[in-house]
Design a protein around this motif. Structure first.
Motif, PDB file in Angstrom:
ATOM      1  N   SER A   7      37.679 -87.137  31.825  1.00  0.00           N
ATOM      2  CA  SER A   7      38.685 -88.186  31.925  1.00  0.00           C
ATOM      3  C   SER A   7      38.416 -89.100  33.111  1.00  0.00           C
ATOM      4  O   SER A   7      38.666 -90.305  33.049  1.00  0.00           O
ATOM      5  CB  SER A   7      40.086 -87.586  32.022  1.00  0.00           C
ATOM      6  OG  SER A   7      40.216 -86.846  33.224  1.00  0.00           O
ATOM      7  N   SER A  11      37.679 -93.131  32.907  1.00  0.00           N
ATOM      8  CA  SER A  11      38.390 -94.171  33.648  1.00  0.00           C
ATOM      9  C   SER A  11      37.422 -95.005  34.483  1.00  0.00           C
ATOM     10  O   SER A  11      37.652 -96.196  34.685  1.00  0.00           O
ATOM     11  CB  SER A  11      39.483 -93.570  34.524  1.00  0.00           C
ATOM     12  OG  SER A  11      38.931 -92.675  35.457  1.00  0.00           O
ATOM     13  N   GLN A  14      35.982 -97.459  31.998  1.00  0.00           N
ATOM     14  CA  GLN A  14      36.959 -98.504  31.705  1.00  0.00           C
ATOM     15  C   GLN A  14      37.078 -99.487  32.862  1.00  0.00           C
ATOM     16  O   GLN A  14      37.177-100.700  32.656  1.00  0.00           O
ATOM     17  CB  GLN A  14      38.325 -97.882  31.411  1.00  0.00           C
ATOM     18  CG  GLN A  14      38.401 -97.195  30.071  1.00  0.00           C
ATOM     19  CD  GLN A  14      39.763 -96.560  29.835  1.00  0.00           C
ATOM     20  OE1 GLN A  14      40.523 -96.333  30.767  1.00  0.00           O
ATOM     21  NE2 GLN A  14      40.056 -96.260  28.576  1.00  0.00           N
TER      22      GLN A  14
END
Length: 73
Positions: A7, A11, A14
């Motif tokens: 995760s 991120s 992103q």
């Protein structure tokens, strides 16, 4: 433990995409709004006679006019 790293790397990816997009947008050449607005006003004034929203549609050329009248008995 692998869920946390997955995760966090997601991120980071992103965030990198966002940074890349912002760099592209920052590098774009912009047109001054005052110039564009002036062009738009001038265009509208030059074409107002042929604009059906401003001048309306004549009854003879209106394709949506009812061909027959409705009579209720």
């Amino acid at each position: 433990m692998s869920g946390k790293t997955g995760s966090s790397s997601n991120s980071v990816i992103q965030a990198q995409k966002l940074v890349d997009q912002l760099r592209v947008e920052a590098g774009m050449e912009r047109i001054k709004v005052s110039l564009t607005a002036g062009d738009l006003v001038r265009y509208c004034q030059e074409h107002r006679r042929s604009d059906p929203l401003v001048s309306g549609i004549t009854a003879s050329s209106n394709p949506f006019k009812d061909k027959k009248t409705c009579v209720l008995l």
